[in-house]
Scaffold this motif. Structure first.
Motif, PDB file in Angstrom:
ATOM      1  N   GLU A  29       3.347  10.723 -30.393  1.00 31.89           N
ATOM      2  CA  GLU A  29       2.258   9.983 -31.024  1.00 31.89           C
ATOM      3  C   GLU A  29       1.850   8.793 -30.167  1.00 31.89           C
ATOM      4  O   GLU A  29       0.665   8.434 -30.105  1.00 31.89           O
ATOM      5  CB  GLU A  29       2.685   9.521 -32.416  1.00 31.89           C
ATOM      6  N   LEU A  30       2.809   8.173 -29.495  1.00 29.57           N
ATOM      7  CA  LEU A  30       2.504   7.028 -28.641  1.00 29.57           C
ATOM      8  C   LEU A  30       1.595   7.439 -27.494  1.00 29.57           C
ATOM      9  O   LEU A  30       0.598   6.770 -27.196  1.00 29.57           O
ATOM     10  CB  LEU A  30       3.796   6.415 -28.097  1.00 29.57           C
ATOM     11  N   ASP A  31       1.916   8.572 -26.830  1.00 32.99           N
ATOM     12  CA  ASP A  31       1.079   9.054 -25.726  1.00 32.99           C
ATOM     13  C   ASP A  31      -0.341   9.328 -26.207  1.00 32.99           C
ATOM     14  O   ASP A  31      -1.326   8.977 -25.540  1.00 32.99           O
ATOM     15  CB  ASP A  31       1.669  10.338 -25.130  1.00 32.99           C
ATOM     16  N   ILE A  32      -0.465   9.986 -27.353  1.00 32.28           N
ATOM     17  CA  ILE A  32      -1.785  10.340 -27.879  1.00 32.28           C
ATOM     18  C   ILE A  32      -2.587   9.091 -28.197  1.00 32.28           C
ATOM     19  O   ILE A  32      -3.758   8.959 -27.803  1.00 32.28           O
ATOM     20  CB  ILE A  32      -1.639  11.226 -29.128  1.00 32.28           C
ATOM     21  N   LEU A  33      -1.980   8.150 -28.896  1.00 31.68           N
ATOM     22  CA  LEU A  33      -2.680   6.931 -29.278  1.00 31.68           C
ATOM     23  C   LEU A  33      -3.048   6.092 -28.063  1.00 31.68           C
ATOM     24  O   LEU A  33      -4.140   5.514 -27.985  1.00 31.68           O
ATOM     25  CB  LEU A  33      -1.821   6.112 -30.250  1.00 31.68           C
ATOM     26  N   LEU A  34      -2.146   6.040 -27.092  1.00 35.16           N
ATOM     27  CA  LEU A  34      -2.407   5.258 -25.887  1.00 35.16           C
ATOM     28  C   LEU A  34      -3.616   5.811 -25.140  1.00 35.16           C
ATOM     29  O   LEU A  34      -4.525   5.072 -24.743  1.00 35.16           O
ATOM     30  CB  LEU A  34      -1.179   5.274 -24.978  1.00 35.16           C
ATOM     31  N   ALA A  35      -3.647   7.135 -24.955  1.00 35.51           N
ATOM     32  CA  ALA A  35      -4.777   7.752 -24.251  1.00 35.51           C
ATOM     33  C   ALA A  35      -6.062   7.612 -25.053  1.00 35.51           C
ATOM     34  O   ALA A  35      -7.127   7.322 -24.492  1.00 35.51           O
ATOM     35  CB  ALA A  35      -4.473   9.224 -23.980  1.00 35.51           C
ATOM     36  N   ALA A  36      -5.975   7.800 -26.371  1.00 30.86           N
ATOM     37  CA  ALA A  36      -7.169   7.716 -27.211  1.00 30.86           C
ATOM     38  C   ALA A  36      -7.745   6.313 -27.252  1.00 30.86           C
ATOM     39  O   ALA A  36      -8.946   6.132 -27.464  1.00 30.86           O
ATOM     40  CB  ALA A  36      -6.834   8.181 -28.629  1.00 30.86           C
ATOM     41  N   SER A  37      -6.894   5.319 -27.029  1.00 31.93           N
ATOM     42  CA  SER A  37      -7.338   3.927 -27.062  1.00 31.93           C
ATOM     43  C   SER A  37      -7.828   3.430 -25.712  1.00 31.93           C
ATOM     44  O   SER A  37      -8.200   2.265 -25.576  1.00 31.93           O
ATOM     45  CB  SER A  37      -6.190   3.039 -27.549  1.00 31.93           C
ATOM     46  N   GLY A  38      -7.794   4.307 -24.697  1.00 31.91           N
ATOM     47  CA  GLY A  38      -8.269   3.909 -23.386  1.00 31.91           C
ATOM     48  C   GLY A  38      -7.197   3.362 -22.474  1.00 31.91           C
ATOM     49  O   GLY A  38      -7.481   2.838 -21.399  1.00 31.91           O
ATOM     50  N   GLY A  39      -5.927   3.472 -22.913  1.00 32.58           N
ATOM     51  CA  GLY A  39      -4.827   3.018 -22.073  1.00 32.58           C
ATOM     52  C   GLY A  39      -4.451   4.053 -21.033  1.00 32.58           C
ATOM     53  O   GLY A  39      -5.089   5.101 -20.899  1.00 32.58           O
ATOM     54  N   THR A  40      -3.404   3.806 -20.296  1.00 33.34           N
ATOM     55  CA  THR A  40      -2.954   4.734 -19.262  1.00 33.34           C
ATOM     56  C   THR A  40      -2.167   5.868 -19.904  1.00 33.34           C
ATOM     57  O   THR A  40      -1.116   5.641 -20.503  1.00 33.34           O
ATOM     58  CB  THR A  40      -2.053   4.027 -18.242  1.00 33.34           C
ATOM     59  N   PRO A  41      -2.673   7.101 -19.859  1.00 34.80           N
ATOM     60  CA  PRO A  41      -1.984   8.214 -20.512  1.00 34.80           C
ATOM     61  C   PRO A  41      -0.771   8.653 -19.729  1.00 34.80           C
ATOM     62  O   PRO A  41      -0.598   8.327 -18.556  1.00 34.80           O
ATOM     63  CB  PRO A  41      -3.050   9.305 -20.524  1.00 34.80           C
ATOM     64  N   ALA A  42       0.079   9.434 -20.419  1.00 34.87           N
ATOM     65  CA  ALA A  42       1.269   9.964 -19.755  1.00 34.87           C
ATOM     66  C   ALA A  42       0.872  10.918 -18.627  1.00 34.87           C
ATOM     67  O   ALA A  42       1.520  10.981 -17.588  1.00 34.87           O
ATOM     68  CB  ALA A  42       2.154  10.693 -20.759  1.00 34.87           C
ATOM     69  N   LYS A  43      -0.198  11.684 -18.824  1.00 37.17           N
ATOM     70  CA  LYS A  43      -0.681  12.604 -17.791  1.00 37.17           C
ATOM     71  C   LYS A  43      -2.203  12.561 -17.815  1.00 37.17           C
ATOM     72  O   LYS A  43      -2.832  13.008 -18.776  1.00 37.17           O
ATOM     73  CB  LYS A  43      -0.205  14.032 -18.053  1.00 37.17           C
ATOM     74  N   GLU A  44      -2.798  11.992 -16.789  1.00 40.53           N
ATOM     75  CA  GLU A  44      -4.251  11.872 -16.760  1.00 40.53           C
ATOM     76  C   GLU A  44      -4.898  13.236 -16.630  1.00 40.53           C
ATOM     77  O   GLU A  44      -4.349  14.159 -16.029  1.00 40.53           O
ATOM     78  CB  GLU A  44      -4.694  10.966 -15.611  1.00 40.53           C
ATOM     79  N   PHE A  45      -6.105  13.351 -17.230  1.00 43.74           N
ATOM     80  CA  PHE A  45      -6.842  14.606 -17.176  1.00 43.74           C
ATOM     81  C   PHE A  45      -7.443  14.782 -15.796  1.00 43.74           C
ATOM     82  O   PHE A  45      -7.967  13.847 -15.193  1.00 43.74           O
ATOM     83  CB  PHE A  45      -7.955  14.600 -18.228  1.00 43.74           C
ATOM     84  N   SER A  46      -7.351  16.011 -15.262  1.00 41.36           N
ATOM     85  CA  SER A  46      -7.899  16.269 -13.917  1.00 41.36           C
ATOM     86  C   SER A  46      -8.914  17.395 -13.995  1.00 41.36           C
ATOM     87  O   SER A  46      -8.915  18.183 -14.927  1.00 41.36           O
ATOM     88  CB  SER A  46      -6.793  16.628 -12.966  1.00 41.36           C
TER      89      SER A  46
END
Length: 498
Positions: free
Chosen positions: A481-498
């Motif tokens: 949930e932390l990874d999802i929320l972090l990415a959704a909030s514009g933070g640095t995700p665990a794995k950036e989309f390429s």
């Protein structure tokens, strides 16, 4: 003396009991949750308390006085305001007009005073930290913003009881927190809040007591402190909840949809395999629904989408062409875009599948009835019959009919936008099982959900959107949930989309 006492309250429709001998009490300065499975009688109870329909028996006592509301307006005049799960706004009017509709400030000539209307609306919105433009037309607002308009309107009425029916279903995390702050402030001011929600973690965090309804009867009223989600689920469905089964994984060599998505923010490519459940996360306004609608043949301005299945292009210029290509969209906005309110359950369930059911271009009513009955039984619909208008069903059962319509088209790529919005835990589990079964049979399933727990329980992979772009791709065995929320909030995700 309780603010509200309900004694042996009952309601029958055409001889069928929707509510039977319900008795409970709720205090001023309390957040009292009303919990139950779809079809349990919650909506019926709220309709009786808010004056939508009269009871068949029993009594409602408000601050020591027995009342019988002849209309919602009578309930509002008595200090009982309701925010319904299904909106009742006028899309062509402004936020301010909707909030004070029928009660607009007037000039001495009897005309609406626009300056005072705007000022009164702005003061109300600022008091409760609701970020809306009083002059904005409601039709231009997101579903979440429209929900806040409904809540703001109710706050102008309620002096004693505020009924909130699934108020957080379409709100972002920030909006939910703001709503809860408003609720706590109103509780401190002595208001009784009746809170109807299927999100049990919210019930535990915000309510003081809960009353559980099952099969039209009150099961129990308990203080919230010390309860667990498992306790509530057991009361709601009469048994302990089964463990969530492990997701079926699609084979690596399965056919693959390749999707090119272009907006003013640039072009991106994603893929989804047959037999895979791909979760799509993001905060409200991130662009998830815009992407889903474009993929289903209804792109917005400046948006284009192209899709291929193992290199073969699909025709997605219109929703009809997309459906013929096997791409089917399950809308998030059930009331405006999902149901035909005056038609019966059979017509609603078979509406999109008629070309495959008709004979020589002529409707086959017997086949429609047989197919809709089989599908709705599979989805465990709770209804007195298939010939009643869909508007008579609870929100969760309406959602099952909309899902049945999508499934009857035999989709190859099914897009589910908030598929369990307003659905209780038992029905949610059933819908999850249906989606897993579809994936196991080779259907590609795209699930958009604002609930991280739902995405983690269903998905093989999770994509996250922020500011109308895909920003992260997270394999389910690495997701949190932390990874999802972090990415959704514009933070640095665990794995950036390429």
């Amino acid at each position: 003396m309780p603010m509200l006492e309900v004694t042996n309250l009952s309601k029958q429709y055409s001889g069928v009991a929707a509510l039977t001998d319900v008795t409970f009490a709720a205090e001023a300065g309390e957040i009292h949750a009303i919990i139950g499975a779809n079809g349990a009688g919650k909506s019926t109870l709220m309709n009786l308390l808010s004056g939508v329909t009269p009871p068949s028996g029993g009594s409602i006592i408000l601050a020591g006085e027995t009342v019988r509301f002849a209309s919602p307006q009578a309930a509002q005049a008595a200090g009982v305001a309701t925010v319904y799960q299904e909106f009742s706004l006028v899309p062509q009017l402004s936020v301010a007009r909707n909030i004070f509709l029928g009660r607009e400030p007037r000039t001495r000539f009897g005309l609406i005073d626009p300056a005072r209307l705007t000022a009164d609306t702005q003061a109300l919105l600022e008091r409760f930290s609701i970020e809306l433009d009083p002059s904005a037309e409601v039709s231009s607002l997101s579903v979440a913003q429209q929900q806040m308009v409904e809540i703001a309107r109710a706050l102008t009425y309620a002096s004693r009881i505020l009924i909130l029916d699934e108020p957080t279903a379409v709100l972002s995390l920030t909006e939910q927190e703001n709503l809860f702050a408003i609720m706590r402030r109103l509780r401190a001011d002595g208001l009784l809040i009746l809170f109807v929600s299927h999100r049990l973690e919210e019930v535990l965090s915000i309510s003081d007591r809960i009353t559980v309804i099952r099969d039209g009867r009150k099961i129990d009223t308990r203080p919230t402190p010390g309860l667990t989600i498992a306790d509530i689920v057991s009361l709601m469905i009469g048994r302990t909840q089964n463990a969530t089964p492990a997701p079926h994984f699609a084979p690596e060599d399965a056919e693959r949809y390749t999707i090119d998505y272009t907006t003013s923010r640039g072009a991106q490519r994603i893929d989804i395999r047959r037999g895979e459940i791909l979760g799509l996360a993001g905060l409200v306004g991130a662009g998830r629904t815009s992407f889903a609608r474009a993929l289903a043949g209804n792109p917005g301005p400046g948006v284009t989408v192209e899709a291929r299945i193992d290199g073969a292009p699909l025709s997605l210029k219109t929703p009809h062409e997309a459906m013929r290509s096997g791409v089917v969209y399950l809308t998030e906005d059930r009331k405006r875009n999902g149901i035909f309110a005056r038609l019966d359950l059979v017509a609603n369930a078979t509406a999109a599948a008629l070309p495959g059911i008709a004979r020589w271009g002529i409707r086959n009513h017997r086949a429609e009835l047989a197919r809709s009955r089989a599908m709705l039984e599979q989805l465990r619909l709770v209804a007195s019959g298939l010939t009643i208008p869909i508007s008579k069903l609870s929100g969760g059962n309406q959602q099952k009919v909309v899902l049945a319509r999508a499934l009857l088209t035999k989709p190859q790529l099914l897009i589910c936008d908030e598929p369990t919005r307003g659905v209780d835990v038992g029905a949610k589990s059933e819908i999850h099982d249906i989606l897993r079964a579809l994936a196991a049979q080779g259907t590609a399933v795209l699930v958009i959900s604002s609930e991280s727990e739902e995405l983690l329980a269903l998905s093989h992979r999770i994509l996250t959107m922020h500011d109308r772009r895909f920003v992260a791709e997270i394999p389910i065995n690495q997701a949190s949930e932390l990874d999802i929320l972090l990415a959704a909030s514009g933070g640095t995700p665990a794995k950036e989309f390429s």
